[in-house]
Write a protein that holds these residues in place. Structure first.
Motif, PDB file in Angstrom:
ATOM      1  N   UNK A 174       0.833  -1.190   0.000  1.00  0.00           N
ATOM      2  CA  UNK A 174       0.000   0.000   0.000  1.00  0.00           C
ATOM      3  C   UNK A 174       0.875   1.250   0.000  1.00  0.00           C
ATOM      4  N   UNK A 175       0.251   2.374  -0.371  1.00  0.00           N
ATOM      5  CA  UNK A 175       1.002   3.640  -0.367  1.00  0.00           C
ATOM      6  C   UNK A 175       1.649   3.894   0.992  1.00  0.00           C
ATOM      7  N   UNK A 176       0.879   3.663   2.051  1.00  0.00           N
ATOM      8  CA  UNK A 176       1.383   3.941   3.403  1.00  0.00           C
ATOM      9  C   UNK A 176       2.544   3.045   3.781  1.00  0.00           C
ATOM     10  N   UNK A 177       2.648   1.883   3.146  1.00  0.00           N
ATOM     11  CA  UNK A 177       3.693   0.918   3.496  1.00  0.00           C
ATOM     12  C   UNK A 177       5.018   1.192   2.795  1.00  0.00           C
ATOM     13  N   UNK A 178       4.968   1.895   1.670  1.00  0.00           N
ATOM     14  CA  UNK A 178       6.223   2.160   0.951  1.00  0.00           C
ATOM     15  C   UNK A 178       6.489   3.652   0.752  1.00  0.00           C
ATOM     16  N   UNK A 179       5.628   4.511   1.314  1.00  0.00           N
ATOM     17  CA  UNK A 179       5.891   5.952   1.279  1.00  0.00           C
ATOM     18  C   UNK A 179       5.453   6.663   0.018  1.00  0.00           C
ATOM     19  N   UNK A 180       4.611   6.028  -0.783  1.00  0.00           N
ATOM     20  CA  UNK A 180       4.138   6.686  -2.001  1.00  0.00           C
ATOM     21  C   UNK A 180       2.993   7.648  -1.694  1.00  0.00           C
ATOM     22  N   UNK A 181       2.788   8.611  -2.613  1.00  0.00           N
ATOM     23  CA  UNK A 181       1.718   9.585  -2.446  1.00  0.00           C
ATOM     24  C   UNK A 181       0.524   9.294  -3.343  1.00  0.00           C
ATOM     25  N   UNK A 182       0.701   8.447  -4.358  1.00  0.00           N
ATOM     26  CA  UNK A 182      -0.379   8.234  -5.329  1.00  0.00           C
ATOM     27  C   UNK A 182      -0.423   6.769  -5.733  1.00  0.00           C
ATOM     28  N   UNK A 183      -1.625   6.329  -6.146  1.00  0.00           N
ATOM     29  CA  UNK A 183      -1.804   4.962  -6.644  1.00  0.00           C
ATOM     30  C   UNK A 183      -1.596   4.875  -8.150  1.00  0.00           C
TER      31      UNK A 183
END
Length: 832
Positions: free
Chosen positions: A151-160
């Motif tokens: 998930x975004x929260x798990x790898x530090x991303x801001x967008x899907x």
């Protein structure tokens, strides 16, 4: 203002194995595909999407009429072939070439059977994704990628929705479906209503639906509910669709997407080490396949044997199966584990026969053995000369009957004596009849080198001198100064070329707190030390070693000669045992370390601690067709054939090559290599419910004996980091060694391909899929531009000059007869 578009992609994620065995997976594939075909024929506008060639192959074999229905539906546009891979593999641990074969095998099947060529790659379920995939996908004809984890929260991303940037600068557009890849039976309408509650920032969204994991797919209720929502929806365009149609819309918003120049990790970090036998077997099978292809190609290109294409493909399918994302990560059940080991064994047996066939062809033209000479032949599969340590076993012609006789080996090459020593063979016959020798030698590229060993008779085996002094055994070689404390079993110091590399007390084997969860879903760090292995007493050492004497020193020299000194140390922890063996070189700087573990702990992890003196150190590791700077925060990370602690401040790098592990962590300059875990089988935490019954015995993963091997080296940063990828390839695709007496007939074969630049790798030499030429794949592993000359030495030799960008994969199709070289993509195509 343009309407938001919602693309509905119906699928039925079906794990071929997981909590079930493959026969059940095949049954479910037949049932799911049969239902999907019925619904495609019943509902206008509905499209069913599915990937994974292995599932279609089962349908083709076990229910051919259904397969023909699917072919008709694909032609009519009502059934969409998506993804195009053999199956959904783990997306961190296969080598770059392992990924290429997943795609190549799947693409070949779907084009042949359905005329289909997907442009969107699909890996819904795997547990993280290496950044090396980007270049592989682009050079395999893909322009887009769908994944769910992390998930975004798990790898530090801001967008899907984003653009993924590879190591070489390649780019591919990616999507992480917001609501996952499946839906509950009869719940697709509810999922769509939830999807419609939020308008996507880029004006287009993708919803995957269909019962999944154990197959299932769509139901009539699901389709009717969705069709009612489609009919009433006015604000948005909602349609039954395909991944390619979705990305065609998303590409129009490409300029709005952020770029992501990193991997997609972590998720389920326990999977980097669960079921270590599968991981070691997978690596061994991968290495054996690539080496067998090189040997068979070299022989076949010189008309010494037919190219064994069908046999190689059969072994390759064993490899592709073992890479499945619930097999290689170790999240399946005991029957699935055993089946995977059978697959590995089947592939290894087929490849051993191919290697033997090719070896004897490539050993042609060699002179007969001289009297009382034992020729040892070594095939180097690599395109440059290498220098490495060779071990070989052979038999004396007569068993004899005098246990006091010992034969000392001698080795001359071109009139020069090469250091060689006898070591104890695998067997335990008390007569010196079976010989094991060890020597260091240079091997010519892509060909067989010969070493004629002779023997000198002695009255007894040379005694091994006890070099222990003041509780320390110290070894000094040309480049290595090493000492071990015989009271603690820990390394006192390790110096490479007079520079200290390790802190005192290194190579402690740590027992870490863990859980019964093989995925490791509740953490990304294993940093709580519960204890460590301690040296055994002399009495216990004797018992564990199985010797007749009552007492045996737990740390002692067991082999010594002009090539290397071998030190063995025995340790214990609770009901577990460990034997560490150090092979210390008299010449050179590479130390081989073997860890033999007899593991009987539960819910524990085993880590090998290597604390360095390096300051402000980065942690770097090998990944699929790339290398990455890994988090040095103590977080569990995944890498492949090597990892390194690198200090620009000290100008020093310590590298550790392995032949079958993937997990480690690093913090404050201390590398901790994860050897194994002992969770329960498929014990997935759900809410706060107990995962393992507390009223009966349940087997645990990786109980028993496991063996690990490492090769450690250190040196100046630039030099060491340019050499480590080559070292890793040499130790993984090991030169084939065989003693035999040649006939003296024939002519000497030539190497297939030779490179002038030792920093560039050849990862593949094989027959082209078309059967009309040969494929050579090169890779630049250092992250720096390289130039090299490729010399094709078979038939009428010719040369071509090549330039490779940092981390570039370059595929060439070679026509030996016309002496032509054509660059292709990874699918061996030009013009795409």
């Amino acid at each position: 203002m343009r309407k938001c578009v919602v693309h509905l992609v119906c699928n039925a994620h079906l794990d071929p194995v997981w909590l079930w065995e493959w026969e059940e997976g095949a049954c479910e594939a037949l049932s799911t595909f049969r239902t999907a075909a019925d619904l495609c024929e019943e509902f206008d506008g509905f499209i069913f999407n599915h990937n994974e060639a292995i599932l279609y192959k089962w349908v083709e074999e076990y229910e051919p009429e259904l397969f023909k229905r699917i072919q008709r539906l694909v032609k009519a546009g009502k059934w969409h072939i998506m993804g195009g891979w053999y199956l959904q593999p783990d997306c961190n641990m296969p080598s770059g070439e392992g990924f290429v074969r997943q795609i190549l095998t799947g693409r070949e099947y779907f084009e042949k059977k359905f005329g289909a060529r997907p442009t969107t790659a699909i890996n819904f379920d795997p547990f993280g994704h290496t950044r090396g995939l980007v270049q592989i996908l682009v050079k395999s004809g893909y322009d887009s990628y769908v994944h769910c984890r992390p998930l975004r929260s798990e790898c530090g991303q801001e967008a899907d929705d984003y653009i993924w940037v590879g190591y070489d600068g390649s780019e591919i557009i990616c999507t992480r479906p917001r609501l996952w890849y499946n839906s509950p039976l009869g719940g697709a309408g509810g999922k769509l209503n939830l999807q419609l509650e939020e308008d996507p920032a880029v004006g287009v969204s993708l919803m995957l639906w269909g019962v999944g994991n154990h197959g299932g797919g769509p139901s009539r209720k699901d389709i009717r509910d969705i069709n009612r929502i489609i009919a009433r929806e006015k604000k948005r365009t909602v349609l039954h669709s395909t991944p390619e149609a979705y990305f065609n819309d998303l590409k129009l918003r490409r300029d709005e997407l952020v770029r992501w120049p990193r991997d997609l990790n972590p998720w389920a970090v326990g999977c980097y080490s669960s079921m270590i036998r599968i991981k070691q077997g997978y690596r061994a099978l991968e290495n054996a396949l690539f080496m067998a292809e090189k040997m068979a190609s070299t022989a076949a290109a010189q008309n010494l044997m037919p190219y064994p294409g069908a046999e190689l493909k059969a072994a390759q399918e064993d490899l592709l199966w073992t890479a499945f994302h619930d097999v290689l990560p170790g999240s399946s059940t005991p029957p699935v584990e055993e089946h995977a080991l059978q697959k590995i064994g089947h592939g290894m047996e087929m490849l051993s026969r191919i290697r033997a066939r090719a070896f004897f062809c490539l050993a042609g033209g060699l002179a007969k053995a001289k009297p009382e000479t034992y020729p040892v032949f070594v095939f180097n599969p690599h395109p440059w000369e290498i220098e490495t340590t060779i071990t070989a076993e052979f038999n004396l012609p007569d068993m004899g009957s005098r246990p006091e006789t010992f034969w000392v080996p001698k080795l001359l090459q071109k009139g020069k004596e090469i250091p060689i020593q006898a070591e104890r063979p695998y067997s335990n016959i008390p007569i010196d009849w079976r010989k094991r020798v060890c020597f260091r030698a240079a091997l010519a590229p892509g060909s067989v080198s010969r070493f004629d060993v002779t023997l000198v008779r002695k009255s007894k085996r040379p005694a091994i001198k006890d070099r222990e002094k003041d509780g320390v055994i110290r070894f000094r070689g040309e480049s290595v100064d090493w000492a071990i404390n015989t009271r603690s079993g820990l390394v006192e110091h390790l110096r490479f070329r007079k520079r200290d590399v390790l802190r005192r007390g290194a190579f402690k084997v740590l027992v870490m707190r863990d859980t019964a969860d093989p995925w490791g879903t509740t953490t990304d760090t294993f940093d709580t030390v519960l204890g460590s292995f301690r040296l055994l007493s002399q009495t216990k050492s004797a018992q564990v070693s199985g010797v007749a004497r009552k007492r045996l020193k737990p740390v002692r020299i067991v082999e010594d000669g002009p090539v290397r000194t071998v030190v063995e140390a025995l340790y214990g922890y609770n009901d577990s045992l460990l034997i560490l063996t150090w092979r210390l070189p008299k010449v050179g700087a590479e130390i081989e370390i073997e860890a033999r573990v007899l593991w009987n702990e539960k819910d524990r992890m085993l880590k090998l601690s290597i604390p360095t003196v390096l300051q402000e150190a980065a942690y770097v590791g090998d990944v699929a067709y790339g290398r990455d700077v890994l988090p040095a925060t103590g977080r569990e990370v995944v890498a492949q054939k090597w990892t390194a602690v690198v200090s620009e401040r000290d100008g020093l790098a310590l590298t550790v090559v392995n032949d079958g592990i993937y997990a480690s962590s690093c913090a404050d300059g201390e590398m901790r290599i994860t050897l194994l875990r002992s969770p329960a089988y498929s014990a997935l935490p759900v809410n706060d419910w107990a995962t393992v019954p507390d009223d009966m015995f349940r087997p645990r993963i990786d109980q028993g004996e496991r063996v690990f091997r490492f090769w450690m080296n250190a040196g100046q940063v630039d030099e060491r980091m340019e050499e480590v990828a080559r070292d890793a390839q040499i130790h993984n695709e090991k030169p084939m060694t065989q003693w035999f007496s040649p006939s003296g007939q024939g002519s000497r074969p030539k190497p297939f391909a030779v490179l002038s630049n030792r920093k560039v790798q050849i990862t593949t030499i094989k027959q082209a899929e078309s059967g009309g030429g040969w494929i050579i794949r090169l890779f630049e592993p250092t992250g720096r531009p390289q130039k090299t000359q490729l010399r094709i030495a078979v038939d009428q030799p010719f040369r071509t000059n090549l330039t490779l960008r940092p981390f570039e994969i370059k595929t060439l199709e070679i026509d030996i007869a016309s002496r032509s070289v054509i660059e292709t993509n990874l699918m061996e195509e030009t013009g795409r």
